[in-house]
Design an enzyme around this catalytic site. Structure first.
Site, mmCIF file in Angstrom:
data_model
loop_
_atom_site.group_PDB
_atom_site.id
_atom_site.type_symbol
_atom_site.label_atom_id
_atom_site.label_comp_id
_atom_site.label_asym_id
_atom_site.label_seq_id
_atom_site.Cartn_x
_atom_site.Cartn_y
_atom_site.Cartn_z
ATOM 1 N N HIS A 1 31.403 10.009 -17.677
ATOM 2 C CA HIS A 1 30.201 9.485 -18.340
ATOM 3 C C HIS A 1 29.322 10.667 -18.704
ATOM 4 C CE1 HIS A 1 28.150 10.244 -14.477
ATOM 5 N NE2 HIS A 1 29.212 9.688 -13.907
ATOM 6 N N ASP B 1 26.600 15.757 -10.336
ATOM 7 C CA ASP B 1 27.317 14.541 -9.918
ATOM 8 C C ASP B 1 28.742 14.950 -9.548
ATOM 9 O OD1 ASP B 1 28.296 12.018 -9.524
ATOM 10 O OD2 ASP B 1 28.205 11.394 -11.619
ATOM 11 N N GLU C 1 36.160 12.262 -13.316
ATOM 12 C CA GLU C 1 36.200 11.733 -11.952
ATOM 13 C C GLU C 1 37.312 10.722 -11.693
ATOM 14 O OE1 GLU C 1 32.811 9.096 -11.060
ATOM 15 O OE2 GLU C 1 31.927 9.788 -12.932
ATOM 16 N N ASP D 1 0.787 -1.238 0.000
ATOM 17 C CA ASP D 1 0.000 0.000 0.000
ATOM 18 C C ASP D 1 0.820 1.289 0.000
ATOM 19 O OD1 ASP D 1 -2.570 -0.604 -0.355
ATOM 20 O OD2 ASP D 1 -3.209 -0.380 1.732
ATOM 21 N N TYR E 1 42.215 4.064 -5.136
ATOM 22 C CA TYR E 1 41.632 3.308 -4.020
ATOM 23 C C TYR E 1 42.652 2.275 -3.581
ATOM 24 C CZ TYR E 1 37.845 5.555 -6.508
ATOM 25 O OH TYR E 1 37.081 6.497 -7.151
ATOM 26 N N ASP F 1 30.269 11.684 -2.589
ATOM 27 C CA ASP F 1 29.842 11.726 -3.995
ATOM 28 C C ASP F 1 28.351 12.004 -3.949
ATOM 29 O OD1 ASP F 1 29.049 11.224 -6.599
ATOM 30 O OD2 ASP F 1 30.283 9.424 -6.833
ATOM 31 N N ARG G 1 38.583 10.330 -4.581
ATOM 32 C CA ARG G 1 38.039 10.629 -5.913
ATOM 33 C C ARG G 1 37.711 12.121 -5.951
ATOM 34 N NH1 ARG G 1 34.592 6.999 -6.147
ATOM 35 N NH2 ARG G 1 32.578 7.920 -5.645
ATOM 36 N N HIS H 1 23.874 8.770 -15.067
ATOM 37 C CA HIS H 1 24.636 8.139 -16.148
ATOM 38 C C HIS H 1 23.746 8.275 -17.369
ATOM 39 C CE1 HIS H 1 27.333 5.453 -13.394
ATOM 40 N NE2 HIS H 1 27.401 6.722 -13.114
ATOM 41 N N HIS I 1 30.462 2.029 -4.508
ATOM 42 C CA HIS I 1 29.054 2.437 -4.388
ATOM 43 C C HIS I 1 28.577 2.307 -2.941
ATOM 44 C CE1 HIS I 1 28.180 1.880 -8.965
ATOM 45 N NE2 HIS I 1 28.915 2.936 -8.689
ATOM 46 N N HIS J 1 37.439 2.260 -12.331
ATOM 47 C CA HIS J 1 36.262 2.803 -13.032
ATOM 48 C C HIS J 1 36.672 3.781 -14.126
ATOM 49 C CE1 HIS J 1 36.564 6.623 -10.818
ATOM 50 N NE2 HIS J 1 36.689 5.923 -9.687
ATOM 51 N N GLU K 1 35.535 14.695 -8.531
ATOM 52 C CA GLU K 1 34.627 14.632 -9.692
ATOM 53 C C GLU K 1 33.970 15.978 -9.942
ATOM 54 O OE1 GLU K 1 31.264 11.962 -9.133
ATOM 55 O OE2 GLU K 1 30.933 11.877 -11.299
HETATM 56 N N1 GLY Z 1 27.731 9.120 -8.653
HETATM 57 C C1 GLY Z 1 27.895 8.128 -9.625
HETATM 58 C C2 GLY Z 1 29.070 8.362 -10.461
HETATM 59 O O1 GLY Z 1 29.916 9.156 -10.102
HETATM 60 O O2 GLY Z 1 29.186 7.865 -11.533
HETATM 61 MN MN MN Z 2 29.574 10.665 -8.721
HETATM 62 MN MN MN Z 3 29.937 10.227 -11.987
#
Ligand code: GLY
Ligand code: MN
Ligand code: MN
Length: 451
Positions: free
Chosen positions: A350, A267, A381, A35, A385, A256, A403, A357, A239, A346, A405
């Site tokens: 993107h 982002d 970004e 519900d 690590y 992030d 990181r 994304h 993540h 990574h 970004e």
């Molecule tokens: N926050 C997801 C990425 O940086 O791709």
């Molecule tokens: Mn990000």
């Molecule tokens: Mn990103």
């Protein structure tokens, strides 16, 4: 109706096809528990062509061989009883006045009208991966196939629509860029406040909640995706969204997080000291990542590709890891076996837009990399690590994840960093960490903070 951005976008799509019918469904509500539903999130393609934010609507566009175009919208009908529970609905009568469509009908007419709309079209464009739509399409074509005595075309040439829309969504128009700049401004406030709030003993969740609150200021719609607030070695989980641990003195915290405005995403990642001052070892590693980002930015120009940017970033990070004796051997040999990937797994960027994304292709029809052009927006970004217990890594860097970004718009005069106001140089970050969170919150009503 005057040509709005949405009609322009519909026309851009229709000019890419010769003749046919196009179906673009919006999103429905998703159940969270019995519900109750998750907050509604419109389908990005549907939003792009209509700006309409109600659940359970479908856009149908038509183009004749002669080039005549028409738009039809199916949507929830007005229903005072339901509206008392779930909110006001626009309804089919009002819709053509306020939305970029010629005709509108209640949803219960969809299956009756679809065969009529299909008649005499030869091409059908829709997202093949939408199974509900696939069922409606099959049923409609079957019903048309049964009418043997009449002579008319039905759309038996099917085309997957998503790549076509993805190409259009690659270049942002001025309204999209405006929304993305507003998202960047709110993201700036959130990251500054996070730097000011963080200190030893604060829980990651306090920062997570503050970000959500600040990203909802003005026309903000909260976070564009689940924020990552990762103290210490939580930053090694790419993540990490649990965001429920205490921040410790002497650790870094990686955040992030991006605001959403008019469904467009920011982002951004920053990594800063919990206690407001980088140690020498943290500063050294931070500078390696920052330098690689600056180098990447030097490659951003019309005609370049995201792959080139990624390659140069990986090479810079590989060289830094060789200098620090983390990776040993010749550059060519280490490059050949992707040795850097153990610590930089990574991509460097993107597409960014309605989806964090963004659903646009990276390769064209000939499998060549898409080249950067005016209006394209993407992230940059780089990160490193370093796991604990990895004897290749200097002890003081083990357990550290960094990181950085930013969101980049390509313009005629070069790359524009939409998120440049967010502190990033070591000194700027340390100063922001030492700001008083109360004074940031007090200044919130000031237009200069948001513009
Ligand atoms: N926050 C997801 C990425 O940086 O791709
Ligand atoms: Mn990000
Ligand atoms: Mn990103």
């Amino acid at each position: 109706m005057e040509e709005t951005n949405f009609i322009k976008r519909q026309n851009n799509l229709l000019s890419a096809i010769e003749e046919g019918i196009v179906i673009i469904p919006g999103a429905g509500l998703r159940q969270k528990s019995h519900d109750t539903e998750f907050p509604f999130r419109q389908n990005s393609d549907f939003k792009y062509f209509t700006g309409f934010n109600e659940p359970d609507a479908t856009l149908v566009l038509k183009k004749s061989k002669e080039g005549a175009v028409e738009s039809h919208l199916f949507l929830q009908e007005k229903n005072p009883e339901m509206e008392m529970w779930t909110g006001i609905r626009l309804g089919s009568e009002k819709a053509p006045e306020v939305l970029p469509v010629d005709h509108a009908y209640p949803n219960h007419e969809f299956s009756k009208r679809l065969p009529e709309l299909f008649r005499n079209h030869q091409n059908l464009y829709y997202n093949f991966f939408n199974q509900d739509l696939q069922k409606s399409v099959t049923k409609t074509l079957q019903s048309l196939g049964g009418k043997r005595k009449e002579k008319f075309h039905s759309p038996l040439h099917w085309h997957h629509l998503s790549p076509l829309i993805g190409m259009l969504r690659l270049r942002k128009d001025k309204n999209e860029i405006l929304a993305m700049k507003q998202a960047a401004n709110l993201t700036n406030i959130g990251h500054r406040a996070a730097m000011a709030l963080a200190k030893p003993g604060v829980n990651e969740k306090e920062i997570d909640q503050l970000l959500n609150y600040l990203f909802s200021q003005e026309n903000g719609e909260g976070t564009a995706y689940d924020s990552i607030v990762a103290g210490g070695k939580n930053a090694l989980i790419l993540h990490y969204i649990n965001n429920n641990q205490i921040l410790n003195d002497g650790d870094l915290v990686l955040i992030d997080a991006g605001a959403q405005v008019n469904t467009y995403a920011g982002d951004v990642t920053r990594t800063f000291p919990v206690n407001g001052k980088y140690t020498q070892a943290q500063k050294d590693l931070y500078q390696v990542v920052l330098d690689s980002q600056k180098l990447a930015m030097g490659h951003m120009k019309i005609g370049a590709t995201l792959k080139e940017i990624h390659t140069s970033t990986c090479q810079a990070l590989l060289k830094s890891m060789m200098d620090a004796q983390i990776l040993k051997g010749s550059f060519d040999e280490l490059w050949e076996k992707d040795a850097y990937r153990a610590y930089y797994p990574h991509g460097t960027g993107h597409w960014l837009g309605l989806d964090v994304h963004d659903q646009s292709p990276y390769l064209d029809d000939d499998l060549n990399e898409i080249t950067l052009d005016e209006g394209m927006v993407f992230t940059c970004e780089p990160g490193l690590y370093f796991p604990e217990g990895d004897s290749n890594i200097p002890k003081e860097w083990q357990g550290m994840g960094i990181r950085i970004e930013d969101d980049i718009l390509i313009t005629q005069s070069g790359p524009e960093n939409l998120t440049r106001s967010i502190p990033k140089e070591v000194k700027e970050v340390e100063d922001a960490c030492n700001e008083d969170i109360r004074s940031i919150l007090e200044k919130l009503s000031s237009p200069s903070l948001l513009s």
